[in-house]
Design a protein around this motif. Structure first.
Motif, short mmCIF file in Angstrom:
data_model
loop_
_atom_site.label_atom_id
_atom_site.label_comp_id
_atom_site.label_asym_id
_atom_site.label_seq_id
_atom_site.Cartn_x
_atom_site.Cartn_y
_atom_site.Cartn_z
N LEU A 1 4.90 -9.73 1.59
CA LEU A 1 3.69 -9.39 0.87
C LEU A 1 4.04 -9.26 -0.60
N TYR A 2 3.40 -10.06 -1.45
CA TYR A 2 3.61 -10.03 -2.89
C TYR A 2 2.42 -9.34 -3.53
N ILE A 3 2.67 -8.23 -4.20
CA ILE A 3 1.59 -7.42 -4.76
C ILE A 3 1.82 -7.27 -6.26
N THR A 4 0.82 -7.69 -7.04
CA THR A 4 0.84 -7.47 -8.48
C THR A 4 -0.04 -6.26 -8.76
N THR A 5 0.54 -5.26 -9.40
CA THR A 5 -0.17 -3.99 -9.60
C THR A 5 -0.56 -3.80 -11.06
N ASN A 6 -1.41 -2.80 -11.28
CA ASN A 6 -1.69 -2.36 -12.63
C ASN A 6 -0.42 -1.71 -13.18
N PRO A 7 -0.18 -1.82 -14.48
CA PRO A 7 1.07 -1.27 -15.04
C PRO A 7 1.24 0.23 -14.85
N THR A 8 0.14 0.96 -14.70
CA THR A 8 0.23 2.41 -14.60
C THR A 8 0.43 2.92 -13.18
N GLU A 9 0.35 2.06 -12.20
CA GLU A 9 0.45 2.48 -10.79
C GLU A 9 1.90 2.61 -10.36
N SER A 10 2.14 3.60 -9.52
CA SER A 10 3.50 3.82 -9.02
C SER A 10 3.69 3.11 -7.68
N LYS A 11 4.95 2.94 -7.33
CA LYS A 11 5.29 2.32 -6.05
C LYS A 11 4.80 3.17 -4.89
N GLY A 12 4.85 4.49 -5.05
CA GLY A 12 4.38 5.40 -4.00
C GLY A 12 2.90 5.25 -3.72
N THR A 13 2.10 5.03 -4.75
CA THR A 13 0.67 4.82 -4.58
C THR A 13 0.40 3.55 -3.79
N ILE A 14 1.12 2.50 -4.10
CA ILE A 14 0.95 1.22 -3.41
C ILE A 14 1.36 1.35 -1.95
N GLU A 15 2.47 2.03 -1.68
CA GLU A 15 2.92 2.20 -0.31
C GLU A 15 1.94 3.05 0.50
N ALA A 16 1.34 4.04 -0.13
CA ALA A 16 0.33 4.85 0.56
C ALA A 16 -0.88 3.98 0.91
N SER A 17 -1.26 3.08 0.01
CA SER A 17 -2.37 2.16 0.28
C SER A 17 -2.03 1.22 1.42
#
Length: 106
Positions: free
Chosen positions: A34-50
């Protein structure tokens, strides 16, 4: 149970998250990444929770388990290995002519 539909629903839900700009799945040697491009202000923990929350929504009512692991990051790009698994079922043919071989499924 159709894993393709599960993946499509999962990717749709992920792409609608505010923290995620773009997401896509690519299988390399049969392993889904899974390749995820995030907003610059988001943390890895937030993405993993999602990932955990949305996978739980997609798996509700199905005999599935999700397994994921962080692979690497490159700036705003995060790469995860994500698999939806059916517990206690064979995932590949071992060549021993088992009566419950996956080759005999429709």
């Amino acid at each position: 149970m159709n894993l393709t539909e599960t993946w499509e629903s999962f990717l749709d839900l992920l792409s609608n998250e505010e923290a995620i700009n773009f997401v896509y799945k690519q299988s390399i040697t049969g392993i889904p990444f899974l390749y995820i491009t995030t907003n610059p202000t988001e943390s890895k923990g937030t993405i993993e929770a999602s990932i955990k929350l949305l996978a739980a929504k997609v798996m509700r009512g199905k005999r599935l388990q999700m397994e994921y692991s962080f692979v690497r990051n490159d700036g705003n790009l995060l790469v995860y290995r994500v698999r939806f698994l059916v517990p206690q079922e064979k995932m590949f043919c071992c060549g021993n002519l088992c009566p419950d071989c996956i080759r005999f499924r429709n």
